[in-house]
Design a protein around this motif. Sequence first.
Motif, PDB file in Angstrom:
ATOM      1  N   ALA A  31       0.885  -1.110   0.047  1.00 27.81           N
ATOM      2  CA  ALA A  31      -0.006   0.151  -0.178  1.00 27.81           C
ATOM      3  C   ALA A  31       0.961   1.260  -0.020  1.00 27.81           C
ATOM      4  O   ALA A  31       0.404   2.144  -0.857  1.00 27.81           O
ATOM      5  CB  ALA A  31      -1.030   0.147   1.098  1.00 27.81           C
TER       6      ALA A  31
ATOM      7  N   LYS B  15       2.390   1.636  -3.609  1.00 31.56           N
ATOM      8  CA  LYS B  15       1.445   2.005  -4.462  1.00 31.56           C
ATOM      9  C   LYS B  15       1.186   3.477  -4.304  1.00 31.56           C
ATOM     10  O   LYS B  15       1.316   4.278  -5.127  1.00 31.56           O
ATOM     11  CB  LYS B  15       0.262   1.518  -4.367  1.00 31.56           C
ATOM     12  CG  LYS B  15      -0.885   1.558  -5.258  1.00 31.56           C
ATOM     13  CD  LYS B  15      -2.097   0.703  -5.303  1.00 31.56           C
ATOM     14  CE  LYS B  15      -3.040   1.098  -6.324  1.00 31.56           C
ATOM     15  NZ  LYS B  15      -4.336   0.227  -6.188  1.00 31.56           N
ATOM     16  N   ALA B  16       1.113   4.097  -3.083  1.00 30.51           N
ATOM     17  CA  ALA B  16       0.766   5.511  -2.894  1.00 30.51           C
ATOM     18  C   ALA B  16       2.030   6.254  -3.195  1.00 30.51           C
ATOM     19  O   ALA B  16       1.896   7.460  -3.602  1.00 30.51           O
ATOM     20  CB  ALA B  16       0.484   5.687  -1.203  1.00 30.51           C
TER      21      ALA B  16
ATOM     22  N   LYS C  20       1.772   9.188  -6.095  1.00 33.33           N
ATOM     23  CA  LYS C  20       2.280  10.496  -5.548  1.00 33.33           C
ATOM     24  C   LYS C  20       3.343  10.733  -6.616  1.00 33.33           C
ATOM     25  O   LYS C  20       3.304  12.261  -6.926  1.00 33.33           O
ATOM     26  CB  LYS C  20       2.783  10.578  -4.214  1.00 33.33           C
ATOM     27  CG  LYS C  20       2.990  12.097  -3.973  1.00 33.33           C
ATOM     28  CD  LYS C  20       3.284  12.003  -2.485  1.00 33.33           C
ATOM     29  CE  LYS C  20       3.529  13.190  -1.778  1.00 33.33           C
ATOM     30  NZ  LYS C  20       4.020  13.496  -0.395  1.00 33.33           N
TER      31      LYS C  20
END
Length: 143
Positions: A131, A134-135, A139
């Motif tokens: 997670a 992925k974030a 970004k």
Amino acid sequence: MRVSVKVALVASCIFMICGGTAAAARAKVDYNALAGASVNSVMFTRLMGWHAVDATSRAPGPTQIIVQTGMKNAYLLTLYSPCRDLDYSIEIALTSSGHQLSAGFDKVLVPGRESCRIKTIQPINVKAMRAAEKAARLKNKRT
């Protein structure tokens, strides 16, 4: 026993070596915050993947790597000293004894170059790691 992994030059490896988006996104993930308490040893039978955590630092080589040993098992390995050429290697091996990877004893091997002793082993929450990566990628795409 020596277990090795060959990481093909696929997009993620190329990006890591060339400083592309995957490496740039990983550089923004705080893997230390995702890591649990240090353990003395872990069961180890195969190496599914790996990447350097601090490959973009000014040190002569990474001092931390993430190794994935199963779909749900990953570990942050901190090395005693920078491991030269590790951030450019497409293949590594880990020493182990009786399917146990042990801090203070076992090593990360960069074939044909050097061995780097493991100082600490910390389990990583794989779901949280995915997670966060992925974030960071999302970004990174926006900037």
